[in-house]
Enzyme design. Structure first.
Site, PDB file in Angstrom:
ATOM      1  N   PHE A  99     -42.099  -6.904  22.784  1.00 17.44           N
ATOM      2  CA  PHE A  99     -42.657  -6.652  21.649  1.00 17.44           C
ATOM      3  C   PHE A  99     -41.769  -6.908  20.357  1.00 17.44           C
ATOM      4  O   PHE A  99     -40.544  -6.994  20.391  1.00 17.44           O
ATOM      5  CB  PHE A  99     -43.369  -5.317  21.280  1.00 17.44           C
ATOM      6  N   CYS A 100     -42.493  -7.634  19.271  1.00 17.89           N
ATOM      7  CA  CYS A 100     -41.683  -7.685  18.139  1.00 17.89           C
ATOM      8  C   CYS A 100     -42.786  -7.246  16.793  1.00 17.89           C
ATOM      9  O   CYS A 100     -43.884  -6.941  16.999  1.00 17.89           O
ATOM     10  CB  CYS A 100     -41.196  -9.151  17.812  1.00 17.89           C
ATOM     11  N   THR A 101     -42.427  -7.761  15.618  1.00 17.70           N
ATOM     12  CA  THR A 101     -43.124  -7.628  14.435  1.00 17.70           C
ATOM     13  C   THR A 101     -44.794  -8.078  14.642  1.00 17.70           C
ATOM     14  O   THR A 101     -45.501  -7.528  14.177  1.00 17.70           O
ATOM     15  CB  THR A 101     -42.473  -8.021  13.248  1.00 17.70           C
TER      16      THR A 101
ATOM     17  N   ILE B  53     -46.591  -5.826  16.723  1.00 13.29           N
ATOM     18  CA  ILE B  53     -46.675  -4.494  16.111  1.00 13.29           C
ATOM     19  C   ILE B  53     -47.788  -4.276  14.952  1.00 13.29           C
ATOM     20  O   ILE B  53     -48.463  -3.363  14.988  1.00 13.29           O
ATOM     21  CB  ILE B  53     -45.420  -3.984  15.436  1.00 13.29           C
TER      22      ILE B  53
END
Length: 312
Positions: free
Chosen positions: A180-182, A209
């Site tokens: 996951f990342c932003t 996210i």
């Protein structure tokens, strides 16, 4: 628009798509953004578009309509949040080698990338005991929030991820990776990189996210802390509202009230995270920049400094 009394719509978007004419797209896109009174940054490269802008509802809708008039931008990964003040100082459109910098030539998310996991299914995926939960953001982002049991690489820039993966991750040991990342864009490249190097199963949180916080009720959420964003808000909470962190304008890291009480904190010049690493020349330069900021404020003006980075 009064920037203190009205809510601004903040739009983040990206798409990997072949744009051989990306340099010619710059000036028309900038003009359209200015006409719509938007502020923020778009990055254009041969591999696609990445950006975040803020403005009125009409302005954001207008730029989305403008982009989608080009069939190549159908299916943009797109998400919104809001703020009481504009989190960007000005409008910029930049041409780059990459829309998110990794520095690896054979990475192409259009050809191969991890399978998407919808936010509604993410909790179930990361609850599986044989899954490595991988946070591919920078360490300073991970420090203020993340998913429980996630592994956070000790990197300060996304370009360092390939070296970390080469030295730390093993296709024979890590059979399933959930990353996951932003906002999702870094996962596109990171998952492509890992799959090209023999990792069997790589999945990624679709929309990142930001989509998870938008779609998952806080009572059901496995997110802890706040989410760093690359704009003037610094961080947002689970309601996508501005969080509790400020920012050091020397190193750009998020800082707490405790950090600002430190003897190593000097507004605009240093914080406990970067104080010991700054050269005399950097301190002098940052000090002069802060002096200009304070002079502008005394005149009731806004000083435009280094600006925000774009990465989701």
């Amino acid at each position: 628009m009064n920037e203190t009394d009205n809510r601004f719509v903040i739009a983040a978007l990206y798409k990997f798509v072949k744009l051989p004419d990306f340099m010619e797209l710059k000036e028309p896109l900038l003009k359209r953004c200015l006409d719509l009174r938007l502020k923020g940054t778009f990055l254009l490269a041969a591999e696609g578009i990445n950006g975040a802008v803020a403005g009125s509802r009409e302005g954001v809708d207008g730029i989305l309509q403008y982009l989608q008039s080009d069939p190549r931008f159908d299916g943009l990964e797109y998400k919104e949040s809001g703020a009481g003040a504009c989190p960007f100082h000005r409008m910029k459109v930049k041409v780059k080698n990459e829309i998110v910098s990794m520095g690896i030539d054979d990475v192409d998310p259009e050809k191969i990338k991890g399978k998407y996991v919808e936010p509604e299914n993410w909790n179930e995926v990361i609850a599986q005991p044989d899954t490595l939960i991988l946070d591919i953001r920078n360490r300073y982002e991970s420090n203020i929030g993340g998913f429980k049991n996630a592994v956070s690489p000790p990197i300060s820039a996304f370009r360092e991820f390939p070296e970390y993966a080469e030295n730390t991750l093993d296709p024979g040991q890590h059979k399933r990776i959930a990353m996951f990342c932003t906002g999702g864009i870094r996962c596109e490249k990171a998952s492509s990189y890992l799959l090209n190097r023999g990792f069997a199963e790589v999945v990624q949180l679709q929309g990142g996210i930001l989509s998870y916080l938008e779609k998952i009720d806080p009572e059901d959420s496995l997110w802890e802390g706040e989410c760093f964003v690359f704009d003037g808000r610094v961080a947002i909470d689970h309601d996508l509202e501005q969080g509790d962190y400020a920012q050091c304008f020397a190193c750009r890291r998020p800082i707490t009230q405790e950090d600002m009480a430190s003897e190593k904190y000097q507004p605009g010049v240093s914080c406990p995270h970067c104080h010991d690493d700054l050269s005399v020349e950097q301190r002098k330069r940052f000090g002069e920049r802060q002096r200009q900021v304070e002079l502008a404020a005394s005149r009731g003006e806004k000083h435009i400094g280094g600006g925000q980075k774009t990465a989701t």
